[in-house]
Design an enzyme around this catalytic site. Structure first.
Site, PDB file in Angstrom:
ATOM      1  N   THR A  40       0.750  -1.051  -0.015  1.00 43.03           N
ATOM      2  CA  THR A  40       0.128  -0.076   0.108  1.00 43.03           C
ATOM      3  C   THR A  40       0.828   1.162  -0.055  1.00 43.03           C
ATOM      4  O   THR A  40       0.258   2.202  -0.705  1.00 43.03           O
ATOM      5  CB  THR A  40      -0.949  -0.045   1.103  1.00 43.03           C
ATOM      6  N   HIS A  49      -3.017  14.656   4.879  1.00 42.16           N
ATOM      7  CA  HIS A  49      -4.214  15.280   5.072  1.00 42.16           C
ATOM      8  C   HIS A  49      -4.287  16.295   6.302  1.00 42.16           C
ATOM      9  O   HIS A  49      -3.688  16.022   7.151  1.00 42.16           O
ATOM     10  CB  HIS A  49      -5.330  14.141   5.181  1.00 42.16           C
ATOM     11  N   LYS A 249     -12.375   9.681  -0.038  1.00 33.89           N
ATOM     12  CA  LYS A 249     -12.236  10.992  -0.304  1.00 33.89           C
ATOM     13  C   LYS A 249     -12.664  11.463  -1.860  1.00 33.89           C
ATOM     14  O   LYS A 249     -12.572  12.788  -2.025  1.00 33.89           O
ATOM     15  CB  LYS A 249     -11.105  11.853   0.099  1.00 33.89           C
ATOM     16  N   SER A 341      -0.536  10.086   6.205  1.00 34.51           N
ATOM     17  CA  SER A 341      -0.432  11.269   7.260  1.00 34.51           C
ATOM     18  C   SER A 341      -0.379  11.007   8.714  1.00 34.51           C
ATOM     19  O   SER A 341       0.264  11.885   9.496  1.00 34.51           O
ATOM     20  CB  SER A 341      -1.783  12.227   7.146  1.00 34.51           C
ATOM     21  N   CYS A 399      19.301   8.573 -16.452  1.00 31.21           N
ATOM     22  CA  CYS A 399      18.054   8.765 -16.589  1.00 31.21           C
ATOM     23  C   CYS A 399      17.934  10.378 -17.206  1.00 31.21           C
ATOM     24  O   CYS A 399      18.042  11.287 -16.519  1.00 31.21           O
ATOM     25  CB  CYS A 399      17.354   8.633 -15.328  1.00 31.21           C
TER      26      CYS A 399
END
Length: 469
Positions: A40, A49, A249, A341, A399
């Protein structure tokens, strides 16, 4: 026997590891993937937030606001990118003003400072590219944006600096209670520990349910995103939210700390705990819904899409506590938005739980600071020339899109918990995250990984375990 084992090397597990590494404890982290930040934590909005959305009185509300307040200090100490760009929540009609009023009230109860209601004309002064249908907005100046990869890596590397051991590619198969702790069976052998901390993301319910009669259930909630080129990064200054839905949200539009524009996510409950594929329906939903809040989004500038899974527990709140019928087993479960957060506060919260279970003796020497990889693109010309004279590898661009040099990639490979895959290099240096999406730099990165890790080119992986073939 270990003092503490943490299952999961996402940002929550690494933050807990870093906080507990202040003390005279023998700590290790078990992670089934080949790197930290593989679940995650690597696929989210990167938003810090303000704390206006969480229901007052919940652990989410408490830790969101505390984590937000701690973020400046942690970003400075651990040297990861963070910027308070502020946020807006927009509504589309006079009828929806009631929702904004409710969010304002929630924010005040949660202790969010500086929130203000804006009319359409006031909002346009701050964000000229708001959609023509926007009726009014809430402004939340305390909201921010962060690089989730670098934040996760920062906590992990600092934990290693302070003595925490990481066992990557080590999958937990079974947990057994012992008289004074737990036996953890993995595909790499057996570990024993006095305390076990379950920070396993979408798998946290499985491990909890191995030791407790009181079951929990986590649903993987898939969110799909589109990332736009840096040419689109200045379309908005703030993170633009829509009216929240029961699943989150809603679709947002936000700049990233590295200058791109991000739109998403969707929110689809699925059963597959590895279901991170994108779908045509999901991406179409993202591209359609984002226009409700921001106009002139240059969709032809999309350079990639991705999906992540949020760990939604049925009761809807974080679960951070010692399990009642498994003493010494601490859940850090259901950490969905605003989990990122809340991370600085989560580490301290778990530390306080541990302090109630055992004596914590502070180390005489604890290193609070960690230094990130030198970004030559962020240096002045004089600083660049000086660095290249010291180490010519910093004069060789690998890169082109992100201006990443060989020196940065070599640092990424050889620093604590160094990169062993192409995605590992990408998350540490941004090589491969630019406009061409690794089309140019992949061959050289493969060559460097093979040389530095003494592997054959055929053994270099984009991501994943070495034994996953």
């Amino acid at each position: 026997m270990k003092d503490v084992i943490i299952i999961g090397a996402g940002v929550s597990g690494c933050a807990v590891a870093r906080e507990l590494s202040r003390y005279e404890l023998d700590i290790c982290v078990l992670e089934k993937e080949s790197d930290v930040c593989e679940g995650t934590s690597k696929a989210n909005s990167g938003i810090v937030h303000g704390g206006f959305d969480a229901k007052p009185g919940t652990l989410k509300a408490k830790l969101n606001v505390l984590g937000n307040q701690m973020m400046d200090e942690m970003a400075e100490k651990l040297d990861f990118p963070f910027r308070r760009n502020g946020a807006m929540v927009v509504c589309q009609s006079k009828e929806e003003m009631a929702v904004l009023d409710e969010l304002m009230e929630r924010g005040k109860k949660n202790g969010v400072e500086g929130m203000e209601m804006l009319s359409r004309s006031q909002a346009l002064l701050l964000e000229p590219n708001l959609a023509d249908t926007v009726y009014a907005a809430i402004h939340i100046p305390s909201s921010g944006i962060v690089c989730p990869f670098e934040m996760n890596l920062a906590y992990a590397e600092n934990a290693v600096q302070n003595g925490v051991q990481f066992h990557l590619e080590t999958e937990v198969k079974q947990i057994e209670k012992m008289e004074n702790g737990f036996r953890v069976l993995t595909d790499k052998g057996m570990f024993e520990t006095r305390f076990l901390i379950n920070a396993a993301g979408v798998y946290a319910d499985i491990f909890h349910n191995m030791v407790s009669r009181e079951k929990i259930h986590i649903t993987p909630r898939r969110g799909e995103y589109c990332l736009l080129d840096k040419n689109a990064g200045n379309l908005v200054e703030r993170t633009i939210f829509q009216i929240p839905t029961p699943k989150g949200k809603g679709v947002l539009v936000t700049p990233t700390v590295h200058g791109n524009l991000l739109i998403g996510p969707t929110a689809a409950d699925i059963t597959d705990k590895e279901g991170t594929e994108t779908t045509s329906d999901g991406l179409e939903e993202v591209m359609k819904k984002c226009t409700k809040s921001v106009k002139n989004i240059p969709k032809r500038q999309i350079i990639t899409s991705f999906a992540g899974l949020r760990a939604h527990e049925d009761d809807g709140d974080f679960i951070i506590q010692e399990v009642k019928d498994a003493k010494g087993f601490i859940d850090v479960a259901g950490i969905e938005s605003p989990g990122l957060s809340s991370v600085p506060a989560i580490g301290v919260y778990v530390r306080d739980i541990m302090a109630g279970l055992t004596e914590l003796r502070e180390k005489k020497e604890f290193c609070e600071h960690r230094k990130r990889i030198t970004r030559i693109s962020e240096l002045s010309r004089e600083e660049q020339n000086g660095l290249i004279q010291e180490n010519p590898a910093y004069g060789q661009i690998v890169c082109r899109c992100e201006g990443v040099t060989m020196g940065e990639i070599l640092d990424a490979i050889h620093r604590p918990l160094g990169a062993t895959t192409l995605d590992g290099i990408k998350r540490r240096t941004r090589a491969g995250m630019g406009r061409c999406q690794a089309g140019f730099c992949t061959p050289k990165n493969m060559e460097l990984l093979a040389e530095e890790l003494h592997l054959e080119l055929k053994d270099i992986r984009k991501t994943g375990r070495r034994d996953a073939r």
